[in-house]
Design a protein around this motif. Structure first.
Motif, PDB file in Angstrom:
ATOM      1  N   GLY A  35       0.799  -1.211   0.000  1.00  0.00           N
ATOM      2  CA  GLY A  35       0.000   0.000   0.000  1.00  0.00           C
ATOM      3  C   GLY A  35       0.829   1.256   0.000  1.00  0.00           C
ATOM      4  O   GLY A  35       2.048   1.216  -0.212  1.00  0.00           O
ATOM      5  N   TRP A  36       0.156   2.351   0.236  1.00  0.00           N
ATOM      6  CA  TRP A  36       0.768   3.673   0.165  1.00  0.00           C
ATOM      7  C   TRP A  36       0.517   4.464   1.437  1.00  0.00           C
ATOM      8  O   TRP A  36      -0.603   4.476   1.968  1.00  0.00           O
ATOM      9  CB  TRP A  36       0.192   4.441  -1.029  1.00  0.00           C
ATOM     10  N   PHE A  37       1.585   5.112   1.883  1.00  0.00           N
ATOM     11  CA  PHE A  37       1.524   6.096   2.940  1.00  0.00           C
ATOM     12  C   PHE A  37       2.002   7.419   2.367  1.00  0.00           C
ATOM     13  O   PHE A  37       2.614   7.451   1.300  1.00  0.00           O
ATOM     14  CB  PHE A  37       2.443   5.697   4.108  1.00  0.00           C
ATOM     15  N   ARG A  38       1.739   8.484   3.078  1.00  0.00           N
ATOM     16  CA  ARG A  38       2.277   9.779   2.677  1.00  0.00           C
ATOM     17  C   ARG A  38       2.632  10.586   3.915  1.00  0.00           C
ATOM     18  O   ARG A  38       2.078  10.391   4.985  1.00  0.00           O
ATOM     19  CB  ARG A  38       1.288  10.548   1.796  1.00  0.00           C
ATOM     20  N   ARG A  45       3.044  10.830   9.365  1.00  0.00           N
ATOM     21  CA  ARG A  45       2.800   9.926   8.255  1.00  0.00           C
ATOM     22  C   ARG A  45       1.387   9.365   8.384  1.00  0.00           C
ATOM     23  O   ARG A  45       0.919   9.074   9.492  1.00  0.00           O
ATOM     24  CB  ARG A  45       3.824   8.790   8.299  1.00  0.00           C
ATOM     25  N   GLU A  46       0.699   9.214   7.253  1.00  0.00           N
ATOM     26  CA  GLU A  46      -0.639   8.643   7.290  1.00  0.00           C
ATOM     27  C   GLU A  46      -0.806   7.609   6.187  1.00  0.00           C
ATOM     28  O   GLU A  46      -0.205   7.727   5.107  1.00  0.00           O
ATOM     29  CB  GLU A  46      -1.726   9.720   7.152  1.00  0.00           C
ATOM     30  N   SER A  91      -0.356  17.091  -1.458  1.00  0.00           N
ATOM     31  CA  SER A  91       1.093  17.237  -1.612  1.00  0.00           C
ATOM     32  C   SER A  91       1.809  16.569  -0.443  1.00  0.00           C
ATOM     33  O   SER A  91       1.501  16.834   0.730  1.00  0.00           O
ATOM     34  CB  SER A  91       1.474  18.715  -1.666  1.00  0.00           C
ATOM     35  N   ALA A  92       2.758  15.702  -0.766  1.00  0.00           N
ATOM     36  CA  ALA A  92       3.488  14.957   0.255  1.00  0.00           C
ATOM     37  C   ALA A  92       4.501  14.057  -0.427  1.00  0.00           C
ATOM     38  O   ALA A  92       4.487  13.915  -1.660  1.00  0.00           O
ATOM     39  CB  ALA A  92       2.536  14.096   1.092  1.00  0.00           C
ATOM     40  N   ILE A  93       5.346  13.453   0.376  1.00  0.00           N
ATOM     41  CA  ILE A  93       6.152  12.340  -0.120  1.00  0.00           C
ATOM     42  C   ILE A  93       5.311  11.075   0.052  1.00  0.00           C
ATOM     43  O   ILE A  93       4.798  10.819   1.153  1.00  0.00           O
ATOM     44  CB  ILE A  93       7.481  12.211   0.627  1.00  0.00           C
ATOM     45  N   TYR A 102      -1.989  -7.557   7.330  1.00  0.00           N
ATOM     46  CA  TYR A 102      -2.787  -6.366   6.993  1.00  0.00           C
ATOM     47  C   TYR A 102      -2.840  -5.394   8.160  1.00  0.00           C
ATOM     48  O   TYR A 102      -2.750  -4.178   7.987  1.00  0.00           O
ATOM     49  CB  TYR A 102      -4.189  -6.798   6.602  1.00  0.00           C
ATOM     50  N   TRP A 103      -2.970  -5.945   9.381  1.00  0.00           N
ATOM     51  CA  TRP A 103      -3.179  -5.064  10.520  1.00  0.00           C
ATOM     52  C   TRP A 103      -2.001  -4.118  10.741  1.00  0.00           C
ATOM     53  O   TRP A 103      -2.180  -3.014  11.261  1.00  0.00           O
ATOM     54  CB  TRP A 103      -3.447  -5.878  11.800  1.00  0.00           C
ATOM     55  N   LYS A 104      -0.832  -4.523  10.309  1.00  0.00           N
ATOM     56  CA  LYS A 104       0.339  -3.661  10.508  1.00  0.00           C
ATOM     57  C   LYS A 104       0.273  -2.401   9.644  1.00  0.00           C
ATOM     58  O   LYS A 104       0.765  -1.348  10.034  1.00  0.00           O
ATOM     59  CB  LYS A 104       1.619  -4.435  10.219  1.00  0.00           C
ATOM     60  N   LEU A 105      -0.348  -2.492   8.497  1.00  0.00           N
ATOM     61  CA  LEU A 105      -0.493  -1.288   7.673  1.00  0.00           C
ATOM     62  C   LEU A 105      -1.567  -0.369   8.228  1.00  0.00           C
ATOM     63  O   LEU A 105      -1.505   0.849   8.056  1.00  0.00           O
ATOM     64  CB  LEU A 105      -0.799  -1.645   6.223  1.00  0.00           C
ATOM     65  N   LEU A 106      -2.550  -0.956   8.907  1.00  0.00           N
ATOM     66  CA  LEU A 106      -3.649  -0.169   9.440  1.00  0.00           C
ATOM     67  C   LEU A 106      -3.351   0.443  10.805  1.00  0.00           C
ATOM     68  O   LEU A 106      -4.105   1.313  11.259  1.00  0.00           O
ATOM     69  CB  LEU A 106      -4.897  -1.050   9.553  1.00  0.00           C
ATOM     70  N   SER A 107      -2.297   0.003  11.444  1.00  0.00           N
ATOM     71  CA  SER A 107      -2.042   0.392  12.829  1.00  0.00           C
ATOM     72  C   SER A 107      -0.937   1.429  12.960  1.00  0.00           C
ATOM     73  O   SER A 107       0.141   1.275  12.407  1.00  0.00           O
ATOM     74  CB  SER A 107      -1.652  -0.846  13.651  1.00  0.00           C
ATOM     75  N   GLN A 108      -1.255   2.477  13.705  1.00  0.00           N
ATOM     76  CA  GLN A 108      -0.262   3.469  14.120  1.00  0.00           C
ATOM     77  C   GLN A 108       0.607   3.949  12.971  1.00  0.00           C
ATOM     78  O   GLN A 108       1.839   3.987  13.075  1.00  0.00           O
ATOM     79  CB  GLN A 108       0.590   2.925  15.263  1.00  0.00           C
ATOM     80  N   ASN A 109      -0.061   4.312  11.890  1.00  0.00           N
ATOM     81  CA  ASN A 109       0.626   4.914  10.740  1.00  0.00           C
ATOM     82  C   ASN A 109       1.793   4.069  10.235  1.00  0.00           C
ATOM     83  O   ASN A 109       2.812   4.605   9.802  1.00  0.00           O
ATOM     84  CB  ASN A 109       1.108   6.314  11.109  1.00  0.00           C
ATOM     85  N   GLY A 110       1.613   2.759  10.291  1.00  0.00           N
ATOM     86  CA  GLY A 110       2.598   1.866   9.715  1.00  0.00           C
ATOM     87  C   GLY A 110       3.836   1.626  10.556  1.00  0.00           C
ATOM     88  O   GLY A 110       4.868   1.218  10.035  1.00  0.00           O
ATOM     89  N   LYS A 111       3.725   1.870  11.838  1.00  0.00           N
ATOM     90  CA  LYS A 111       4.873   1.750  12.740  1.00  0.00           C
ATOM     91  C   LYS A 111       5.575   0.403  12.632  1.00  0.00           C
ATOM     92  O   LYS A 111       6.814   0.332  12.718  1.00  0.00           O
ATOM     93  CB  LYS A 111       4.405   1.969  14.182  1.00  0.00           C
ATOM     94  N   TRP A 112       4.821  -0.701  12.423  1.00  0.00           N
ATOM     95  CA  TRP A 112       5.427  -2.030  12.420  1.00  0.00           C
ATOM     96  C   TRP A 112       5.566  -2.648  11.032  1.00  0.00           C
ATOM     97  O   TRP A 112       5.862  -3.815  10.891  1.00  0.00           O
ATOM     98  CB  TRP A 112       4.569  -2.968  13.286  1.00  0.00           C
ATOM     99  N   VAL A 113       5.346  -1.843  10.018  1.00  0.00           N
ATOM    100  CA  VAL A 113       5.412  -2.370   8.655  1.00  0.00           C
ATOM    101  C   VAL A 113       6.838  -2.784   8.313  1.00  0.00           C
ATOM    102  O   VAL A 113       7.797  -2.059   8.606  1.00  0.00           O
ATOM    103  CB  VAL A 113       4.887  -1.334   7.647  1.00  0.00           C
ATOM    104  N   GLU A 114       6.953  -3.926   7.626  1.00  0.00           N
ATOM    105  CA  GLU A 114       8.259  -4.528   7.357  1.00  0.00           C
ATOM    106  C   GLU A 114       9.050  -3.813   6.270  1.00  0.00           C
ATOM    107  O   GLU A 114      10.252  -3.593   6.420  1.00  0.00           O
ATOM    108  CB  GLU A 114       8.043  -5.985   6.938  1.00  0.00           C
ATOM    109  N   LEU A 115       8.398  -3.485   5.169  1.00  0.00           N
ATOM    110  CA  LEU A 115       9.137  -2.983   4.000  1.00  0.00           C
ATOM    111  C   LEU A 115       8.682  -1.583   3.615  1.00  0.00           C
ATOM    112  O   LEU A 115       7.480  -1.295   3.610  1.00  0.00           O
ATOM    113  CB  LEU A 115       8.913  -3.912   2.802  1.00  0.00           C
TER     114      LEU A 115
END
Length: 126
Positions: A35-38, A45-46, A91-93, A102-115
């Motif tokens: 997915g995508w964050f910005r 980050r969101e 506008s953002a990076i 899935y839950w890692k992308l949904l939680s705390q602005n991706g704090k635990w996301v692997e990649l």
């Protein structure tokens, strides 16, 4: 080497469109939620949008619903984010991110996301 590489960021006028791409390599792409964050200057980050490979389910932050569309090409290990009706507040990076859970992308602005990718700049301005 496992990596996510974004492309497609640019300067665009309000109301315009962009398509971001995220090319994945070195991983079992079909096992990952991508997915995508910005992140805009001075802001947290969101999460913007995510898509599961297993059932095609998607998630969008409320501010982009109806304007952004996420899709993925499992044959080419690529995820896209089509952004239409862009606004200055978009506008953002933009960062591509991936994790098997899935839950890692949904939680705390991706704090635990692997990649994470390196990011691509999107600027919406006249």
């Amino acid at each position: 080497q496992v990596q996510l590489v974004e492309s497609g960021g640019d300067l665009v006028q309000p109301g315009g469109s962009l398509r971001l791409s995220c090319a994945a390599s070195g991983l079992a792409f079909e096992d990952y939620v991508i997915g995508w964050f910005r992140q805009a200057p001075g802001k947290e980050r969101e999460g913007v949008s995510f898509m599961s490979s297993k059932d095609g389910s998607t998630w969008y932050v409320n501010s982009v619903k109806g304007r952004f569309t996420i899709s993925r090409d499992n044959a080419n290990n690529t995820v896209y984010l089509q952004m239409d009706s862009l606004k200055p507040e978009d506008s953002a990076i933009y960062y591509c991110a991936g994790d098997p859970q899935y839950w890692k992308l949904l939680s705390q602005n991706g704090k635990w996301v692997e990649l994470w990718g390196q990011g691509t700049q999107v600027t919406v301005s006249s």
